[in-house]
Scaffold this motif. Structure first.
Motif, short mmCIF file in Angstrom:
data_model
loop_
_atom_site.label_atom_id
_atom_site.label_comp_id
_atom_site.label_asym_id
_atom_site.label_seq_id
_atom_site.Cartn_x
_atom_site.Cartn_y
_atom_site.Cartn_z
N VAL A 1 -17.21 20.21 67.11
CA VAL A 1 -17.27 21.55 66.53
C VAL A 1 -15.91 22.24 66.64
N GLY A 2 -15.28 22.10 67.80
CA GLY A 2 -13.97 22.72 68.00
C GLY A 2 -12.93 22.20 67.02
N ALA A 3 -12.88 20.87 66.84
CA ALA A 3 -11.92 20.28 65.91
C ALA A 3 -12.16 20.75 64.48
N ALA A 4 -13.42 21.03 64.15
CA ALA A 4 -13.76 21.47 62.79
C ALA A 4 -13.32 22.91 62.51
N LEU A 5 -12.92 23.65 63.57
CA LEU A 5 -12.52 25.04 63.40
C LEU A 5 -11.04 25.22 63.09
N LYS A 6 -10.36 24.12 62.82
CA LYS A 6 -8.94 24.20 62.48
C LYS A 6 -8.66 25.19 61.35
N PRO A 7 -9.47 25.20 60.26
CA PRO A 7 -9.19 26.14 59.16
C PRO A 7 -9.24 27.61 59.57
N VAL A 8 -9.99 27.94 60.62
CA VAL A 8 -10.10 29.33 61.06
C VAL A 8 -8.75 29.83 61.56
N GLY A 9 -8.13 29.06 62.46
CA GLY A 9 -6.82 29.43 62.98
C GLY A 9 -5.75 29.40 61.90
N GLU A 10 -5.81 28.38 61.04
CA GLU A 10 -4.80 28.26 59.98
C GLU A 10 -4.90 29.40 58.97
N THR A 11 -6.11 29.84 58.67
CA THR A 11 -6.29 30.94 57.72
C THR A 11 -5.69 32.23 58.26
N PHE A 12 -5.87 32.49 59.56
CA PHE A 12 -5.27 33.68 60.15
C PHE A 12 -3.75 33.62 60.06
N ILE A 13 -3.17 32.45 60.37
CA ILE A 13 -1.71 32.30 60.28
C ILE A 13 -1.24 32.52 58.85
N ARG A 14 -2.00 32.02 57.87
CA ARG A 14 -1.63 32.21 56.47
C ARG A 14 -1.67 33.68 56.07
N LEU A 15 -2.64 34.42 56.61
CA LEU A 15 -2.71 35.86 56.33
C LEU A 15 -1.47 36.57 56.86
N ILE A 16 -1.02 36.17 58.05
CA ILE A 16 0.19 36.77 58.62
C ILE A 16 1.42 36.38 57.80
N LYS A 17 1.53 35.10 57.47
CA LYS A 17 2.69 34.62 56.70
C LYS A 17 2.76 35.28 55.33
N MET A 18 1.60 35.66 54.78
CA MET A 18 1.56 36.35 53.50
C MET A 18 2.33 37.66 53.56
N LEU A 19 2.37 38.28 54.74
CA LEU A 19 3.01 39.60 54.89
C LEU A 19 4.45 39.53 55.38
N ILE A 20 4.87 38.36 55.89
CA ILE A 20 6.19 38.26 56.52
C ILE A 20 7.30 38.61 55.54
N GLY A 21 7.31 37.99 54.36
CA GLY A 21 8.38 38.21 53.39
C GLY A 21 8.52 39.68 52.99
N PRO A 22 7.46 40.31 52.48
CA PRO A 22 7.58 41.72 52.08
C PRO A 22 7.96 42.66 53.22
N ILE A 23 7.41 42.43 54.42
CA ILE A 23 7.72 43.33 55.53
C ILE A 23 9.18 43.19 55.95
N ILE A 24 9.68 41.94 56.04
CA ILE A 24 11.09 41.74 56.38
C ILE A 24 11.98 42.38 55.32
N PHE A 25 11.66 42.17 54.05
CA PHE A 25 12.48 42.72 52.96
C PHE A 25 12.56 44.25 53.07
N LEU A 26 11.42 44.91 53.17
CA LEU A 26 11.41 46.37 53.20
C LEU A 26 12.06 46.90 54.48
N THR A 27 11.81 46.24 55.61
CA THR A 27 12.39 46.68 56.87
C THR A 27 13.91 46.60 56.85
N VAL A 28 14.44 45.48 56.36
CA VAL A 28 15.89 45.29 56.33
C VAL A 28 16.55 46.21 55.32
#
Length: 453
Positions: free
Chosen positions: A29-56
């Motif tokens: 069951v634990g191994a099958a939860l890989k997409p849960v962690g990866e989806t959260f990281i993808r949500l964060i990565k979705m915001l990295i570019g725009p936030i860095i651009f506007l901040t800088v």
């Protein structure tokens, strides 16, 4: 108890503990939860570019000087090189002192040789000239589409410098619009961070379920050596740096504890990148310095990855009974000073860089990396945590050296009066702008007035 349960720190800690238990008792069951962690990281990565651009862009707009931007960037790069060199030397010294590779059975490496072929192939194809030229994107939009932090940073710096050369009638409306967009994006970040416990739960459950705690036993000495060396680096080297620049490392770690726990659960330092910029701005660093130093550090100041690479190289030499002379070890350090700069702040990149280093030395067999496959995921958590701490310290150091650190705001933040903008924007959007303004303009006599909230 109800108040404690609402705190993100408590939620993430609970999620990590539950993830460990689920992965240990129900590994499938634990191994099958890989997409849960990866989806959260993808949500964060979705915001990295725009936030860095506007901040800088907003930061450079407030700096208003190419000379100042160059000075901040130059100080950051010089600091990165000095600190990562210390990390390399510390890693090599620790490996020589502890001898974690002594008595290791290398027969397992031949059985898993196929698993290391992809890393060897990637390392063989690595072109470090191409790495640096890759910093320039093929198109401005492509930098955001690919999510490449350094490419976005380059576009943002150029855009910000161009904005400072525009007439005020053109520049001010754009800056005002970018400022409003920045508040919106930090509001989105605040909403995404509410899913952090779920992401940490999925990431930890996958790690334990997929690799199992039993994989740690054969290489327990190596893991203990790596963790202790990184702790020595954080509280020794970075502690001395913090003391020299007159700030408390312990208080800084306490202030970013939520980000450290998220990194622990997801094994990726990128999961905390945009939030770290926000947190350090609330901590007292100017947004312009934090926005320049943190993204650059994610490619050029990976202290944890550097320590791991140096120790892993010496470990493999010891495991295969390959005596390394002082000259050969210095050669490895020299190669790592270059190859470690190509490691991105994401899970697994250190393995590719290690393969490229071993291939370049032609002394230690690349196939030996199979010995590290079982524990690499567990050590990636230590690497990521050390990386994020190193970059947080770097931002404070550069901000203080540039007189871009607000001591009054720092005291208010440590007292809990200046929360990160992403927290306020998610919970009370109507107060987000007021909090941001109060965080950037506290009264000199902080006893005379309190920041708005």
């Amino acid at each position: 108890m109800k108040k404690l349960a609402r705190k993100l720190t408590f939620q993430v800690l609970t999620a990590i503990a539950l993830g460990v238990l689920l992965g240990a008792f129900f590994p499938g069951v634990g191994a099958a939860l890989k997409p849960v962690g990866e989806t959260f990281i993808r949500l964060i990565k979705m915001l990295i570019g725009p936030i860095i651009f506007l901040t800088v862009v907003l930061g450079i707009g407030s700096m208003g000087s190419l000379k100042k931007v160059g000075r901040v960037g130059g100080k950051a790069l010089l600091y990165f090189e000095l600190i990562t060199t210390f990390a390399l030397l510390l890693g090599v010294a620790a490996a020589n002192l502890v001898h974690p590779g002594a008595g290791i059975d290398t027969s397992a490496a031949t059985g898993k040789a196929a698993e290391t072929q992809k890393y060897a192939a990637q390392a063989a194809g690595m072109d470090w000239v191409a790495f640096f030229t890759h910093i320039v994107p093929e198109s401005m939009v492509g930098a955001f589409a690919e999510g490449d932090v350094l490419q976005v940073l380059l576009v943002a710096v150029l855009f910000g410098l161009a904005l400072t050369r525009m007439p005020e009638a053109v520049a001010q409306p754009l800056i005002a619009t970018f400022d409003r967009l920045s508040h919106v994006l930090f509001g989105v970040l605040g909403m995404v961070m509410k899913l952090a416990p779920l992401g940490a739960f999925g990431g930890m459950a996958y790690t334990i379920g997929r690799y199992g705690l039993h994989t740690l036993l054969p290489l327990a000495k190596l893991m203990a050596s790596v963790y202790l060396t990184m702790a020595l680096f954080i509280f020794g080297v970075l502690g001395l740096v913090a003391r020299y620049y007159r700030f408390s490392l312990w208080r800084l770690l306490g202030f970013i504890k939520e980000e450290l726990l998220i990194v622990l659960g997801t094994s990726s330092s990128e999961s905390a990148l945009p939030r770290l910029i926000d947190k350090l701005t609330a901590y007292g660093c100017s947004r312009s310095v934090a926005g320049l130093v943190i993204p650059t550090g994610y490619s050029f100041n990976l202290d944890g990855t550097t320590i791991y690479l140096s120790m892993a190289s010496i470990f493999l030499a010891q495991a295969f009974h390959i005596p390394l002379s002082l000259g050969q070890q210095l050669t490895i350090i020299g190669i790592l000073m270059v190859t470690s700069k190509g490691a991105a702040g994401v899970t697994g990149s250190g393995f590719v860089v290690l393969a490229s280093t071993l291939a370049a030395t032609k002394t230690i067999p690349v196939e030996g990396m199979a010995l590290l496959l079982g524990v690499d995921r567990f050590m990636s958590e230590a690497r990521a945590i050390t990386n994020i701490i190193g970059n947080a310290v770097a931002a404070v150091v550069v901000a203080k050296s540039e007189n871009e650190f607000d001591e009054a705001r720092n005291r208010w933040a440590l007292a809990g009066h200046v929360p990160p903008e992403s927290d306020v924007a998610a919970d009370r959007p109507e107060h987000a702008v007021a909090v941001q303004e109060s965080a950037t303009s506290l009264p000199e006599n902080e006893q005379a007035a309190k920041p708005r909230s």
